[in-house]
Design a protein around this motif. Structure first.
Motif, PDB file in Angstrom:
ATOM      1  N   VAL A 124      60.028 -50.322 -12.955  1.00 39.31           N
ATOM      2  CA  VAL A 124      60.495 -51.675 -12.631  1.00 39.31           C
ATOM      3  C   VAL A 124      61.351 -51.704 -11.370  1.00 39.31           C
ATOM      4  O   VAL A 124      61.661 -52.770 -10.869  1.00 39.31           O
ATOM      5  CB  VAL A 124      61.262 -52.342 -13.789  1.00 39.31           C
ATOM      6  CG1 VAL A 124      60.349 -52.601 -14.959  1.00 39.31           C
ATOM      7  CG2 VAL A 124      62.438 -51.501 -14.218  1.00 39.31           C
ATOM      8  N   ASP A 183      55.312 -65.233  -8.919  1.00 39.85           N
ATOM      9  CA  ASP A 183      55.321 -63.914  -9.543  1.00 39.85           C
ATOM     10  C   ASP A 183      53.966 -63.594 -10.165  1.00 39.85           C
ATOM     11  O   ASP A 183      53.419 -62.506  -9.993  1.00 39.85           O
ATOM     12  CB  ASP A 183      56.396 -63.899 -10.628  1.00 39.85           C
ATOM     13  CG  ASP A 183      57.237 -62.650 -10.556  1.00 39.85           C
ATOM     14  OD1 ASP A 183      57.222 -61.996  -9.508  1.00 39.85           O
ATOM     15  OD2 ASP A 183      57.915 -62.347 -11.547  1.00 39.85           O
ATOM     16  N   LYS A 196      60.181 -50.476  -8.733  1.00 40.09           N
ATOM     17  CA  LYS A 196      59.138 -50.642  -7.721  1.00 40.09           C
ATOM     18  C   LYS A 196      58.743 -52.117  -7.761  1.00 40.09           C
ATOM     19  O   LYS A 196      59.064 -52.814  -8.712  1.00 40.09           O
ATOM     20  CB  LYS A 196      57.927 -49.766  -8.068  1.00 40.09           C
ATOM     21  CG  LYS A 196      58.258 -48.296  -8.247  1.00 40.09           C
ATOM     22  CD  LYS A 196      58.288 -47.568  -6.923  1.00 40.09           C
ATOM     23  CE  LYS A 196      58.621 -46.100  -7.087  1.00 40.09           C
ATOM     24  NZ  LYS A 196      60.023 -45.857  -7.418  1.00 40.09           N
ATOM     25  N   PRO A 197      58.032 -52.576  -6.750  1.00 40.83           N
ATOM     26  CA  PRO A 197      57.697 -54.012  -6.771  1.00 40.83           C
ATOM     27  C   PRO A 197      56.632 -54.349  -7.820  1.00 40.83           C
ATOM     28  O   PRO A 197      55.584 -54.886  -7.510  1.00 40.83           O
ATOM     29  CB  PRO A 197      57.197 -54.277  -5.348  1.00 40.83           C
ATOM     30  CG  PRO A 197      56.842 -52.952  -4.799  1.00 40.83           C
ATOM     31  CD  PRO A 197      57.636 -51.924  -5.515  1.00 40.83           C
ATOM     32  N   VAL A 198      56.922 -54.040  -9.061  1.00 38.80           N
ATOM     33  CA  VAL A 198      55.970 -54.265 -10.145  1.00 38.80           C
ATOM     34  C   VAL A 198      56.358 -55.543 -10.872  1.00 38.80           C
ATOM     35  O   VAL A 198      57.530 -55.747 -11.189  1.00 38.80           O
ATOM     36  CB  VAL A 198      55.993 -53.077 -11.120  1.00 38.80           C
ATOM     37  CG1 VAL A 198      55.150 -53.357 -12.339  1.00 38.80           C
ATOM     38  CG2 VAL A 198      55.496 -51.822 -10.436  1.00 38.80           C
ATOM     39  N   ARG A 199      55.384 -56.397 -11.105  1.00 41.57           N
ATOM     40  CA  ARG A 199      55.641 -57.643 -11.829  1.00 41.57           C
ATOM     41  C   ARG A 199      55.504 -57.415 -13.326  1.00 41.57           C
ATOM     42  O   ARG A 199      54.627 -56.643 -13.747  1.00 41.57           O
ATOM     43  CB  ARG A 199      54.651 -58.721 -11.404  1.00 41.57           C
ATOM     44  CG  ARG A 199      55.062 -59.536 -10.202  1.00 41.57           C
ATOM     45  CD  ARG A 199      54.950 -58.758  -8.941  1.00 41.57           C
ATOM     46  NE  ARG A 199      55.394 -59.522  -7.774  1.00 41.57           N
ATOM     47  CZ  ARG A 199      55.485 -59.018  -6.559  1.00 41.57           C
ATOM     48  NH1 ARG A 199      55.182 -57.760  -6.340  1.00 41.57           N
ATOM     49  NH2 ARG A 199      55.890 -59.751  -5.552  1.00 41.57           N
ATOM     50  N   PRO A 200      56.310 -58.099 -14.120  1.00 44.73           N
ATOM     51  CA  PRO A 200      56.217 -57.906 -15.569  1.00 44.73           C
ATOM     52  C   PRO A 200      54.807 -58.128 -16.100  1.00 44.73           C
ATOM     53  O   PRO A 200      54.359 -57.404 -16.990  1.00 44.73           O
ATOM     54  CB  PRO A 200      57.164 -58.967 -16.122  1.00 44.73           C
ATOM     55  CG  PRO A 200      58.143 -59.212 -15.038  1.00 44.73           C
ATOM     56  CD  PRO A 200      57.416 -59.008 -13.757  1.00 44.73           C
ATOM     57  N   LYS A 234      60.580 -60.547 -18.377  1.00 43.40           N
ATOM     58  CA  LYS A 234      61.301 -60.997 -17.198  1.00 43.40           C
ATOM     59  C   LYS A 234      62.781 -61.212 -17.537  1.00 43.40           C
ATOM     60  O   LYS A 234      63.660 -60.955 -16.721  1.00 43.40           O
ATOM     61  CB  LYS A 234      60.678 -62.300 -16.704  1.00 43.40           C
ATOM     62  CG  LYS A 234      61.222 -62.818 -15.401  1.00 43.40           C
ATOM     63  CD  LYS A 234      60.605 -62.100 -14.219  1.00 43.40           C
ATOM     64  CE  LYS A 234      61.358 -62.390 -12.938  1.00 43.40           C
ATOM     65  NZ  LYS A 234      60.888 -61.543 -11.843  1.00 43.40           N
ATOM     66  N   THR A 235      63.048 -61.705 -18.716  1.00 42.71           N
ATOM     67  CA  THR A 235      64.426 -62.033 -19.080  1.00 42.71           C
ATOM     68  C   THR A 235      65.074 -60.921 -19.893  1.00 42.71           C
ATOM     69  O   THR A 235      66.116 -61.116 -20.501  1.00 42.71           O
ATOM     70  CB  THR A 235      64.465 -63.341 -19.887  1.00 42.71           C
ATOM     71  OG1 THR A 235      63.550 -63.217 -20.980  1.00 42.71           O
ATOM     72  CG2 THR A 235      64.056 -64.522 -19.047  1.00 42.71           C
ATOM     73  N   LYS A 236      64.416 -59.763 -19.891  1.00 42.96           N
ATOM     74  CA  LYS A 236      64.949 -58.658 -20.680  1.00 42.96           C
ATOM     75  C   LYS A 236      65.792 -57.751 -19.793  1.00 42.96           C
ATOM     76  O   LYS A 236      65.438 -57.460 -18.659  1.00 42.96           O
ATOM     77  CB  LYS A 236      63.784 -57.856 -21.256  1.00 42.96           C
ATOM     78  CG  LYS A 236      64.197 -56.788 -22.226  1.00 42.96           C
ATOM     79  CD  LYS A 236      62.976 -55.953 -22.573  1.00 42.96           C
ATOM     80  CE  LYS A 236      63.280 -54.902 -23.593  1.00 42.96           C
ATOM     81  NZ  LYS A 236      63.222 -55.388 -24.970  1.00 42.96           N
ATOM     82  N   GLU A 237      66.931 -57.316 -20.323  1.00 41.37           N
ATOM     83  CA  GLU A 237      67.724 -56.316 -19.623  1.00 41.37           C
ATOM     84  C   GLU A 237      67.138 -54.965 -19.982  1.00 41.37           C
ATOM     85  O   GLU A 237      67.360 -54.438 -21.056  1.00 41.37           O
ATOM     86  CB  GLU A 237      69.186 -56.386 -20.081  1.00 41.37           C
ATOM     87  CG  GLU A 237      70.018 -57.350 -19.304  1.00 41.37           C
ATOM     88  CD  GLU A 237      71.495 -57.184 -19.614  1.00 41.37           C
ATOM     89  OE1 GLU A 237      71.870 -57.460 -20.772  1.00 41.37           O
ATOM     90  OE2 GLU A 237      72.249 -56.792 -18.725  1.00 41.37           O
ATOM     91  N   LYS A 258      60.050 -69.325 -10.563  1.00 34.76           N
ATOM     92  CA  LYS A 258      59.704 -68.036  -9.965  1.00 34.76           C
ATOM     93  C   LYS A 258      58.475 -67.435 -10.627  1.00 34.76           C
ATOM     94  O   LYS A 258      57.827 -66.573 -10.062  1.00 34.76           O
ATOM     95  CB  LYS A 258      60.878 -67.077 -10.098  1.00 34.76           C
ATOM     96  CG  LYS A 258      62.006 -67.494  -9.175  1.00 34.76           C
ATOM     97  CD  LYS A 258      62.710 -66.307  -8.565  1.00 34.76           C
ATOM     98  CE  LYS A 258      63.722 -66.756  -7.555  1.00 34.76           C
ATOM     99  NZ  LYS A 258      65.079 -66.438  -7.960  1.00 34.76           N
ATOM    100  N   SER A 283      48.927 -57.782  -8.653  1.00 35.04           N
ATOM    101  CA  SER A 283      48.047 -56.967  -7.817  1.00 35.04           C
ATOM    102  C   SER A 283      47.139 -56.125  -8.688  1.00 35.04           C
ATOM    103  O   SER A 283      47.592 -55.442  -9.604  1.00 35.04           O
ATOM    104  CB  SER A 283      48.893 -56.069  -6.918  1.00 35.04           C
ATOM    105  OG  SER A 283      48.425 -54.746  -6.942  1.00 35.04           O
TER     106      SER A 283
END
Ligand SMILES: Nc1ncnc2c1ncn2[C@@H]1O[C@H](COP(=O)(O)OP(=O)(O)O)[C@@H](O)[C@H]1O
Ligand SMILES: [Mg+2]
Lengths: 650, 338
Positions: free
Chosen positions: A155, A64, A157-161, A644-647, A60, A69
């Motif tokens: 996060v 991603d 919103k459609p925001v990528r890490p 990405k893998t962070k809670e 992914k 953007s």
């Protein structure tokens, strides 16, 4: 002063190696990261889940990252910028900066090298400030956003890490850049204004210079014994120094340079008034000159040494060297006076159009005396040019020899005429003079410069940087800007590392780890040398186990190899060879580890400024810029996986 | 569809609020918005599933990985297009945890949280949802316009669209007069409104509201509820959580009651509240004779008149009952209405 990193590897030679290292780092991190990810999931949910989870994240990541953007990234950068601008830290730092700058406005320049003093103060202060600023901004931002939960609204919103990370790097990078541009102009003004000064003529010191012999020009006597032919004197004491000067007159006028003191000289001109009475008003003194130079050296592409019998002399690694005199470390290699020994510099692509009648050389040679000789005279050497032939021993056309006296401990200028007497292959003088830059250049565009020492029992030390051709100076201000680009790169790296650590550590811990990375990065040469027990050639042969063994057995030479050779016990032999392998991998791992940190020491260009050398954009700045870019890329990508893998809401 | 004949109290209130804005053209919400009293009992059970949890569990661990709180235990819910779904429960029952899991802010310990049929952590889904956090986690140094413009950029909206949306939403939440003021000067109610505006910027299909009315005054609460109903009428799906029963009762089509991380009840609000063997009457200006007549009629049919007082909030009763039962018998409650 020797500026060693002037001899940076040429850009095109550097690039492939750097790219390879970059790919290696990326792959190692990818493998390592996958392994860590796999283990942490496998521990809780079993290996099948883990494989799925790791594959999921990795696959992914591609769309991603592709979906990054610019609009979102810049929006986040803008917020980071605003936030930082409102940050009290920034205000504190700025106040500190002002206090510091105004405090040091009164820097005491009662120093032999005020330029060195000023530049090092300015760069030292700026370095600390920019480090502090970028450190504080970058490490607390993300942890604070998580703590204040402002990150929740982002996060969801459609925001990528990656956008969150790049946004911060850009935002804080912009703050740092703004700050640096500001500081740069202030410091430039500070250095210029702090070092400029005016002298007056010390009227009491003025003496006439009278002719000791009749002076004859074009068969005409123009001055009798006792006639006044000039004036000598001193300037007033300003900025803790005064200068001496001697002016010789020609038709009632004359001008001369004063002696070189405190990194500069002045030009004094004198116009004798009509009534012939010279007063202080008859002199004019220029502002300081030669203080801010930006010499543009063209270095030889290689240096070779010839041994006592004229053979090419090499060490056991195949590198051409002269004699080691046991002095200093190996920077200089020595040639013996009165022997066939020579140092040969091969210059490439010196275009004849760039030079007028003379070829301006600068020499920075070292001297080693075996006998006292005439201390005051200095050591005699000679240089000549030669057209490269198939080898150093094969005869070729050359120029006549140009003798000179070596000046130690300073950069010595030697303007060699381009047109010199020539010798043909048989060693016979040529009819006409030859042009060194045309007639002695081979079809590869190379010309050789030979140096020999003519005083027996004395030695001359040389390295590739010891003789160079000096082309017209570049702008000092531009060089100042380039040195600030070095600082800028450091700032960007600190920001990238700070943001990186803050994706998985809290603020204070991120700060500590970033600080640690800076320290490791600044001293990694030393750390690495210790790790390989001080081998300067960085050969991967002596690891920590072997080094420890040498210390324990108190034998410097008895390495694992030799111990193994002494014994016939197969267990011991295999054991020792296993240890050697471990050593090998430890050293390899250490080297890999040290590559994870940027070399901050390479980014300090203030030496070039104080020594007055141009910072070469292609060979010095560009590689560092690209390296920094690589670091930003790698830290951002690793940060991506951490985020990405962070809670977020944990 | 026999149920649709009986008009419940909850739904008649819904209709009342709808009638406030009569004359508004009906949005093409797939025939979901229904005006007549008979059809007011909405049925979403055939609509597509917008958000879903499957066996969703969350355990919070401490720094050393030791289990700390089991905040959610095997939650199964489906939220269908067009409905207002309420998560109900006392403080600490796992409502926010559920929402965070659905937003991908937390990762499930077990089970799945799905939005539009895909994993909740997928970034692409976020384009279709709006989220109003419990507190408005916004940048205090921006003003209302800048705030919305910033979030608009995060939706990658082009400039013109962004400007238009920002203006529309500021007007909608009634903050035009304060749009140039920094958020740090805002009152709680104003902050809520701007928070709501940012949640609606992208015209989302699913709106997730965490305690939307907490901290609002009665008028603010009423406005919020009307807005929620309006969104539903526009065909949007709303998931809200609250510990304030009145909110849920007024607006929700279906509710799920959580307690201690367990799902205790789930179903249509009217179903949950209907107590089969009790009938309540409420009238206005009932003459005394009529009253005796009714009593007689009741007597004739063998029923005793219990009370004729104002009805109590039965949801509160249900709620208290669940809490009481749960404390006596922990674990999952037997029947879950669909
Ligand atoms: N980050 C956290 N770490 C540990 N426990 C938490 C955390 N967040 C919530 N909890 C616990 O999980 C349970 C559910 O919390 P939450 O979902 O916030 O409840 P609600 O929103 O229904 O009030 C509570 O017992 C709470 O204390
Ligand atoms: Mg909550």
């Amino acid at each position: 002063m020797i500026v060693e990193n002037q001899l940076a590897i040429p850009f095109l030679q550097w690039l492939p190696d750097a790219l390879l290292a970059f790919v290696a780092v990326i792959s190692v991190l990818l493998v390592l990261g996958s392994m860590v990810g796999f283990l942490s999931v496998a521990f809780r949910q079993g290996p099948t889940e883990a494989v799925y989870a790791v594959a999921n994240v990795l696959f992914k990541a591609v769309p991603d990252v592709m979906a990054t953007s610019p609009r979102r990234t810049f929006a986040l950068a803008k917020i980071a910028f605003y936030e930082a601008m409102r940050n009290k830290v920034l205000v504190a730092v700025l106040i500190f900066l002002l206090v510091m700058l105004f405090g040091s406005w009164f820097l005491d320049s009662k120093n032999d090298s005020p330029v060195v003093l000023y530049i090092s103060v300015v760069f030292g202060a700026t370095t600390y400030l920019i480090f502090l600023l970028s450190l504080f901004l970058s490490v607390f931002s993300l942890p604070n956003d998580i703590k204040n939960k402002t990150i929740y609204t982002i996060v969801t919103k459609p925001v990528r890490p990656l956008e969150i990370i790049l946004g911060r790097v850009l935002g804080f990078g912009a703050i740092g850049s703004l700050f640096l541009v500001l500081v740069m102009f202030v410091s430039y003004a500070f250095v210029q204004r702090g070092l400029t000064h005016e002298h007056q003529i010390n009227v009491d010191s003025i003496e006439e210079i009278t002719a000791q012999n009749p002076i004859i020009q074009n068969g005409e006597v123009i001055a009798q014994i006792g006639d006044t032919i000039g004036y000598r004197g001193k300037t007033t004491e300003d900025a803790h120094h005064s200068h001496k000067f001697e002016i010789y007159l020609e038709e009632g006028k004359g001008s001369a340079q004063t002696d070189f003191k405190s990194d500069h000289y002045h030009t004094v001109s004198l116009t004798v008034p009509d009534d012939g009475i010279v007063t202080a008003d008859s002199f004019t003194i220029s502002p300081p000159q030669g203080m801010f130079r930006s010499r543009v050296p063209v270095y030889a592409s290689r240096i070779d040494f010839l041994g006592r019998n004229g053979e090419r002399s090499v060490d056991n690694t195949g590198k051409s060297v002269g004699i080691f005199v046991g002095k200093e470390w190996m920077y200089h290699s020595y040639i013996e006076g009165g022997s066939e020994m020579a140092a040969v510099w091969t210059f490439k692509d010196l275009s004849p159009e760039s030079f007028e009648e003379t070829l301006p050389l600068e020499l920075n040679l070292s001297v080693f005396r075996l006998s006292k000789g005439d201390m005051s005279r200095g050591i005699a050497g000679e240089i000549y040019f030669r057209k490269p032939s198939s080898s150093l021993q094969v005869k070729s056309e050359e120029s006549v020899r140009v003798p000179f006296i070596v000046k130690e401990f300073e950069i010595q200028s030697l303007a060699v005429p381009r047109e010199l007497g020539g010798l043909d292959i048989q060693g016979n003088p040529t009819e006409n003079k030859i042009d060194v830059l045309k007639d002695l250049v081979n079809d590869k565009g190379e010309v050789e410069l030979w140096l020999q020492c003519t005083d027996t029992r004395q030695y001359l030390g040389a390295a590739r940087a010891s003789i160079y051709v000096r082309t017209p100076d570049s702008s000092y201000f531009l060089n100042f800007v380039k040195a600030y680009i070095g600082l800028w790169i450091q700032m960007v790296l600190v920001v990238a590392f700070g943001v990186f650590f803050s994706t998985f550590l809290n603020g204070p811990i991120s700060m500590l780890t970033t600080l640690l990375s800076i320290i490791i990065g600044s001293f990694k040469e030393h750390i690495f040398l210790i790790a390989t027990s001080g081998r300067e050639d960085n050969q991967l042969s002596v690891g920590p186990i072997e080094a420890a063994l040498r210390v324990l057995t108190q034998t410097d030479s008895k390495g694992l190899d030799l111990i193994a050779a002494d014994t016939t016990n197969p267990l011991l032999v295999y054991g020792l060879s296993a240890l050697q392998w471990i050593d090998y991998f430890v050293v390899l791992a250490l080297r890999a580890f040290s590559n994870l940190f940027p070399d901050f020491s390479q980014l300090n260009f203030s030496n070039s400024l104080t020594a007055g050398y141009n910072i070469n954009f292609y060979n010095q700045l560009l590689p560092q810029l690209l390296t920094a870019f690589g670091f930003v890329l790698v830290t951002s990508l690793v940060s991506y996986f951490f985020l990405k893998t962070k809670e977020i809401a944990k | 569809m026999a149920k649709s004949e009986t008009s419940s109290k909850t739904n008649s209130k819904v209709n009342k609020s709808q009638s406030n804005k009569e004359g508004e053209p009906e949005e093409g919400g797939g025939g979901v918005a229904v005006e007549t009293a008979e059809a007011s009992k909405r049925d979403f059970s055939q609509n597509e599933v917008v958000a879903e949890t499957r066996n969703l569990s969350k355990t919070y661990h401490d720094f050393w990985g030791r289990q700390k709180v089991q905040a959610l235990k095997s939650l199964d819910i489906e939220i269908r297009k067009g409905e207002i779904f309420g998560l109900l429960g006392p403080n600490g029952s796992g409502k926010t945890t559920t929402i965070k899991l659905l937003l991908g802010l937390l990762f499930p310990t077990r089970g799945q949280a799905l939005l539009f049929g895909k994993d909740a952590t997928e970034v692409k889904q976020k384009e279709r949802i709006g989220y109003l956090p419990e507190e408005s986690y916004l940048y205090k140094f921006l003003n209302a316009e800048e705030t919305l413009d910033f979030y608009g950029r995060l939706f990658d909206m082009p400039r013109d669209l962004r400007k238009k949306r920002v203006e529309e939403l500021i007007t909608m939440v009634g903050l035009n007069w304060a749009k140039k003021r920094q958020l740090k000067e805002y009152s709680k109610g104003m902050t809520r409104r701007i928070g709501l505006a940012q949640a609606l910027l992208n015209d989302p299909e699913l709106i997730i509201l965490d305690e939307p009315t907490t901290g609002l005054d009665p008028i603010g609460t009423r406005e919020m509820k009307d807005l929620i109903l309006r969104l539903r009428d526009e065909g949007k799906t709303v998931l809200l959580c609250s510990h304030l029963l009145a909110d849920v009762q007024d607006v929700c089509d279906r509710i799920a009651v959580l307690y201690g991380g367990d799902l205790k009840e789930m179903g249509r609000v009217d179903d949950l509240l209907k107590v089969q063997n009790i009938t309540q009457f409420s009238t206005t200006a009932l003459p005394e004779e009529a009253r005796t007549e009714i009593e007689e009629v009741l007597k004739k049919h063998g029923a005793d008149l219990l009370t004729m007082t104002n009805p109590t909030s039965t949801l509160e009763e249900l709620f208290l009952k669940i809490v009481k039962e749960s404390q006596e018998r922990p674990g999952r409650r037997g029947a879950v209405h669909k």
